[in-house]
Design an enzyme around this catalytic site. Structure first.
Site, short mmCIF file in Angstrom:
data_model
loop_
_atom_site.label_atom_id
_atom_site.label_comp_id
_atom_site.label_asym_id
_atom_site.label_seq_id
_atom_site.Cartn_x
_atom_site.Cartn_y
_atom_site.Cartn_z
N THR A 51 -55.51 2.15 76.04
CA THR A 51 -56.79 1.75 75.49
C THR A 51 -57.69 1.34 76.65
O THR A 51 -57.30 1.46 77.81
CB THR A 51 -56.62 0.55 74.52
OG1 THR A 51 -56.31 -0.62 75.28
CG2 THR A 51 -55.54 0.83 73.48
N CYS A 52 -58.87 0.81 76.34
CA CYS A 52 -59.77 0.39 77.42
C CYS A 52 -59.23 -0.80 78.19
O CYS A 52 -59.63 -1.01 79.34
CB CYS A 52 -61.16 0.08 76.86
SG CYS A 52 -61.15 -1.20 75.59
N ASN A 53 -58.30 -1.54 77.62
CA ASN A 53 -57.78 -2.73 78.30
C ASN A 53 -56.31 -2.68 78.67
O ASN A 53 -55.79 -3.62 79.24
CB ASN A 53 -58.02 -3.97 77.42
CG ASN A 53 -59.46 -4.38 77.42
OD1 ASN A 53 -60.11 -4.39 78.46
ND2 ASN A 53 -59.98 -4.71 76.25
N ARG A 54 -55.66 -1.56 78.35
CA ARG A 54 -54.23 -1.50 78.66
C ARG A 54 -53.71 -0.07 78.69
O ARG A 54 -54.22 0.80 77.99
CB ARG A 54 -53.42 -2.32 77.66
CG ARG A 54 -53.38 -1.78 76.25
CD ARG A 54 -52.67 -2.72 75.28
NE ARG A 54 -53.35 -3.98 75.17
CZ ARG A 54 -52.92 -5.13 75.69
NH1 ARG A 54 -51.77 -5.19 76.30
NH2 ARG A 54 -53.62 -6.24 75.56
N ASP A 116 -58.73 -8.32 67.63
CA ASP A 116 -59.42 -7.03 67.70
C ASP A 116 -58.77 -6.04 66.74
O ASP A 116 -57.58 -5.78 66.82
CB ASP A 116 -59.36 -6.49 69.13
CG ASP A 116 -60.19 -5.25 69.37
OD1 ASP A 116 -60.45 -4.51 68.40
OD2 ASP A 116 -60.56 -5.01 70.53
N MET A 117 -59.55 -5.52 65.80
CA MET A 117 -59.01 -4.64 64.76
C MET A 117 -58.78 -3.21 65.25
O MET A 117 -58.04 -2.47 64.63
CB MET A 117 -59.92 -4.65 63.54
CG MET A 117 -59.95 -5.99 62.85
SD MET A 117 -60.81 -6.04 61.27
CE MET A 117 -62.32 -5.19 61.58
N GLN A 118 -59.42 -2.82 66.34
CA GLN A 118 -59.26 -1.45 66.84
C GLN A 118 -57.83 -1.18 67.31
O GLN A 118 -57.34 -0.08 67.20
CB GLN A 118 -60.23 -1.18 67.98
CG GLN A 118 -61.67 -1.16 67.58
CD GLN A 118 -62.60 -0.99 68.78
OE1 GLN A 118 -62.29 -1.43 69.88
NE2 GLN A 118 -63.72 -0.35 68.55
N GLN A 122 -55.17 2.10 67.16
CA GLN A 122 -54.74 2.76 68.39
C GLN A 122 -53.22 2.81 68.48
O GLN A 122 -52.64 3.81 68.92
CB GLN A 122 -55.34 2.04 69.61
CG GLN A 122 -56.84 2.19 69.68
CD GLN A 122 -57.50 1.20 70.62
OE1 GLN A 122 -57.03 0.08 70.81
NE2 GLN A 122 -58.62 1.61 71.21
#
Length: 189
Positions: A51-54, A116-118, A122
């Site tokens: 994801t954008c953070n991991r 965070d629901m996204q 994912q």
């Protein structure tokens, strides 16, 4: 093969944005990396989450494959000396720790915006890729269904996700709060 679930994690907790962007995998790269792991490593129950953070790799194996996984990430990303980034990775070699981490990530507890629901979607997508590529064995199937069941209960029975749903949503809320007393504010994000 019950107590051998492990994880290799690169996240916002230890790695700056530039490193996370360098190592991040898009959908095609995730699927290719999944196939590389199946081909070159003795691992099962493989889940690739980026994801954008991991960027995280979950797997079952008798031995610690974290160094090999990081090297394989370097090969797939064209990074010649990926070992220089090894300290940015978190290695979870204990079965319970890896399971707990996947639960925490899936519930949004490890997100920059807690809840965070996204992330749950994912994780579902990453699991679908594993299932489609025959990389999810009985253990991962059971684990993921337990995570999905837990996530559903969290959504239905708690107020945990009543706040900001994502980083972008939290940003909008903060901007609105900071500019509440300003007539027609001009904002640069």
């Amino acid at each position: 093969m019950l107590h051998n679930f492990k994880a290799v994690s690169l996240s916002h907790k230890k790695a700056p944005l530039a490193i996370r962007e360098l190592i991040a995998l898009d959908e095609t790269a995730c699927k290719q990396f999944l196939q590389l792991m199946q081909t070159y490593l003795q691992a099962t129950d493989i889940l690739i989450l980026s994801t954008c953070n991991r960027t995280e790799v979950y797997y079952s194996a008798e031995e610690d494959l974290s160094a090999e996984i990081v090297k394989l990430l370097g090969v797939s990303k064209g990074i010649e000396n990926i070992s220089q980034y090894f300290d940015f990775f978190t290695i979870l070699n204990e079965h319970h720790d890896a399971i707990q981490h996947l639960f925490d990530v899936s519930m949004g507890l490890e997100a920059q915006v807690v809840g965070d629901m996204q992330i749950s979607n994912q994780v579902k997508t990453a699991y679908q890729w594993s299932a489609d590529n025959n990389a999810a064995g009985p253990f991962l199937h059971r684990l993921m269904h337990a995570i999905f069941f837990t996530n559903k209960r969290v959504q239905q029975e708690t107020a945990f996700r009543d706040g900001a749903a994502s980083t972008s949503y939290a940003t909008v809320e903060l901007v609105e709060e900071l500019t509440a007393d300003i007539y027609e504010p001009k904002i640069l994000v």
